[in-house]
Design a protein around this motif. Structure first.
Motif, PDB file in Angstrom:
ATOM      1  N   GLN A   1      21.492  38.596-112.353  1.00 30.08           N
ATOM      2  CA  GLN A   1      22.040  37.683-111.430  1.00 30.08           C
ATOM      3  C   GLN A   1      23.391  38.361-110.762  1.00 30.08           C
ATOM      4  O   GLN A   1      23.405  38.317-109.736  1.00 30.08           O
ATOM      5  CB  GLN A   1      22.715  36.390-112.356  1.00 30.08           C
ATOM      6  CG  GLN A   1      23.217  35.482-111.602  1.00 30.08           C
ATOM      7  CD  GLN A   1      23.449  34.149-112.292  1.00 30.08           C
ATOM      8  OE1 GLN A   1      23.301  33.952-113.586  1.00 30.08           O
ATOM      9  NE2 GLN A   1      24.151  33.047-111.587  1.00 30.08           N
ATOM     10  N   SER A   2      24.046  39.024-111.793  1.00 30.02           N
ATOM     11  CA  SER A   2      25.365  39.905-111.083  1.00 30.02           C
ATOM     12  C   SER A   2      24.989  40.843-110.193  1.00 30.02           C
ATOM     13  O   SER A   2      25.587  40.822-108.915  1.00 30.02           O
ATOM     14  CB  SER A   2      26.122  40.578-112.311  1.00 30.02           C
ATOM     15  OG  SER A   2      27.071  41.253-111.652  1.00 30.02           O
ATOM     16  N   LEU A   3      23.762  41.514-110.286  1.00 29.35           N
ATOM     17  CA  LEU A   3      23.245  42.643-109.321  1.00 29.35           C
ATOM     18  C   LEU A   3      22.646  41.885-108.113  1.00 29.35           C
ATOM     19  O   LEU A   3      23.067  42.127-107.010  1.00 29.35           O
ATOM     20  CB  LEU A   3      22.067  43.251-109.901  1.00 29.35           C
ATOM     21  CG  LEU A   3      22.692  44.403-110.734  1.00 29.35           C
ATOM     22  CD1 LEU A   3      21.788  44.949-111.789  1.00 29.35           C
ATOM     23  CD2 LEU A   3      23.382  45.549-110.016  1.00 29.35           C
ATOM     24  N   TYR A   4      21.759  40.759-108.145  1.00 30.82           N
ATOM     25  CA  TYR A   4      21.415  39.733-107.116  1.00 30.82           C
ATOM     26  C   TYR A   4      22.821  39.303-106.051  1.00 30.82           C
ATOM     27  O   TYR A   4      22.674  39.604-104.980  1.00 30.82           O
ATOM     28  CB  TYR A   4      20.845  38.615-107.425  1.00 30.82           C
ATOM     29  CG  TYR A   4      19.335  38.901-107.948  1.00 30.82           C
ATOM     30  CD1 TYR A   4      18.455  39.683-107.041  1.00 30.82           C
ATOM     31  CD2 TYR A   4      18.850  38.425-109.185  1.00 30.82           C
ATOM     32  CE1 TYR A   4      17.036  39.809-107.445  1.00 30.82           C
ATOM     33  CE2 TYR A   4      17.414  38.766-109.572  1.00 30.82           C
ATOM     34  CZ  TYR A   4      16.525  39.276-108.866  1.00 30.82           C
ATOM     35  OH  TYR A   4      15.330  39.391-109.354  1.00 30.82           O
ATOM     36  N   GLU A   5      23.785  38.882-106.949  1.00 30.15           N
ATOM     37  CA  GLU A   5      24.943  38.298-106.220  1.00 30.15           C
ATOM     38  C   GLU A   5      25.531  39.372-105.652  1.00 30.15           C
ATOM     39  O   GLU A   5      26.230  39.026-104.430  1.00 30.15           O
ATOM     40  CB  GLU A   5      25.781  37.718-107.220  1.00 30.15           C
ATOM     41  CG  GLU A   5      25.132  36.199-107.795  1.00 30.15           C
ATOM     42  CD  GLU A   5      25.275  35.038-106.848  1.00 30.15           C
ATOM     43  OE1 GLU A   5      26.082  35.328-105.941  1.00 30.15           O
ATOM     44  OE2 GLU A   5      24.524  34.191-106.914  1.00 30.15           O
ATOM     45  N   ARG A   6      25.842  40.465-106.056  1.00 30.17           N
ATOM     46  CA  ARG A   6      26.468  41.661-105.549  1.00 30.17           C
ATOM     47  C   ARG A   6      25.723  42.266-104.353  1.00 30.17           C
ATOM     48  O   ARG A   6      26.414  42.473-103.456  1.00 30.17           O
ATOM     49  CB  ARG A   6      26.591  42.740-106.650  1.00 30.17           C
ATOM     50  CG  ARG A   6      27.621  43.998-105.971  1.00 30.17           C
ATOM     51  CD  ARG A   6      28.207  44.887-107.123  1.00 30.17           C
ATOM     52  NE  ARG A   6      27.019  45.145-107.896  1.00 30.17           N
ATOM     53  CZ  ARG A   6      27.349  45.964-109.215  1.00 30.17           C
ATOM     54  NH1 ARG A   6      28.498  46.102-109.653  1.00 30.17           N
ATOM     55  NH2 ARG A   6      26.184  46.315-109.766  1.00 30.17           N
ATOM     56  N   ALA A   7      24.719  42.273-104.496  1.00 28.49           N
ATOM     57  CA  ALA A   7      23.578  42.839-103.284  1.00 28.49           C
ATOM     58  C   ALA A   7      23.898  41.957-102.257  1.00 28.49           C
ATOM     59  O   ALA A   7      23.717  42.163-100.878  1.00 28.49           O
ATOM     60  CB  ALA A   7      22.131  42.790-104.055  1.00 28.49           C
ATOM     61  N   ALA A   8      23.534  40.465-102.538  1.00 27.26           N
ATOM     62  CA  ALA A   8      23.879  39.430-101.546  1.00 27.26           C
ATOM     63  C   ALA A   8      25.091  39.450-100.728  1.00 27.26           C
ATOM     64  O   ALA A   8      25.179  39.613 -99.415  1.00 27.26           O
ATOM     65  CB  ALA A   8      23.571  38.095-102.135  1.00 27.26           C
ATOM     66  N   ARG A   9      26.195  39.876-101.343  1.00 20.17           N
ATOM     67  CA  ARG A   9      27.566  39.891-100.810  1.00 20.17           C
ATOM     68  C   ARG A   9      27.514  41.157 -99.926  1.00 20.17           C
ATOM     69  O   ARG A   9      28.202  41.149 -98.608  1.00 20.17           O
ATOM     70  CB  ARG A   9      28.663  39.950-101.995  1.00 20.17           C
ATOM     71  CG  ARG A   9      29.299  38.681-102.550  1.00 20.17           C
ATOM     72  CD  ARG A   9      30.431  39.080-103.228  1.00 20.17           C
ATOM     73  NE  ARG A   9      30.387  39.826-104.380  1.00 20.17           N
ATOM     74  CZ  ARG A   9      29.872  39.624-105.425  1.00 20.17           C
ATOM     75  NH1 ARG A   9      29.361  38.186-105.820  1.00 20.17           N
ATOM     76  NH2 ARG A   9      29.843  40.526-106.380  1.00 20.17           N
ATOM     77  N   ARG A  10      27.118  42.257-100.430  1.00 20.03           N
ATOM     78  CA  ARG A  10      27.254  43.524 -99.670  1.00 20.03           C
ATOM     79  C   ARG A  10      26.341  43.384 -98.459  1.00 20.03           C
ATOM     80  O   ARG A  10      26.583  44.104 -97.381  1.00 20.03           O
ATOM     81  CB  ARG A  10      26.541  44.693-100.429  1.00 20.03           C
ATOM     82  CG  ARG A  10      27.899  45.305-101.315  1.00 20.03           C
ATOM     83  CD  ARG A  10      27.036  46.533-102.036  1.00 20.03           C
ATOM     84  NE  ARG A  10      27.635  46.928-103.309  1.00 20.03           N
ATOM     85  CZ  ARG A  10      28.687  47.574-103.577  1.00 20.03           C
ATOM     86  NH1 ARG A  10      29.228  48.146-102.390  1.00 20.03           N
ATOM     87  NH2 ARG A  10      29.000  47.763-104.814  1.00 20.03           N
TER      88      ARG A  10
END
Length: 109
Positions: A38-47
């Motif tokens: 979840q953290s990686l998906y969210e970070r990827a979406a922000r970037r």
């Protein structure tokens, strides 16, 4: 492209960082590491959004929502799916948006 290859590309160009993070999130998901995925998906979406790739941001959030649904985190999944739909709409992907809305209304959740 493999994760290793994407990581190498990401070192040389910020446009690839979010793609590597999406792949890392998928890997964490397969390992049933929900928090990391979840953290990686969210970070990827922000970037992706920062790099002006709303379709990639939408994909990351869509995949995150699907994962959350699998783990019966329905409220979080619905909120994340809504964010994905808004990004697809912003990008102009009307057919994708229609498909997601149809799937959401057909879903028992």
């Amino acid at each position: 492209a493999s994760i290793r290859e994407l990581r190498r590309w990401a070192r040389n160009g910020p446009d690839f960082v979010h793609m590597a993070e999406i792949l890392e999130a998928e890997r964490a998901r397969l390992r049933t590491d929900l928090k990391r995925a979840q953290s990686l998906y969210e970070r990827a979406a922000r970037r992706a959004k920062q790099q002006e790739f709303p379709h990639h941001a939408a994909l990351a959030l869509e995949r995150c929502s699907e994962m959350l649904t699998t783990y019966q985190r329905d409220i979080d999944a619905a909120a994340t799916a809504q964010r994905a739909r808004l990004l697809y709409e912003e990008w102009g992907a009307i057919s994708k948006l229609t498909a997601l809305r149809t799937a959401a209304t057909a879903s028992p959740t």
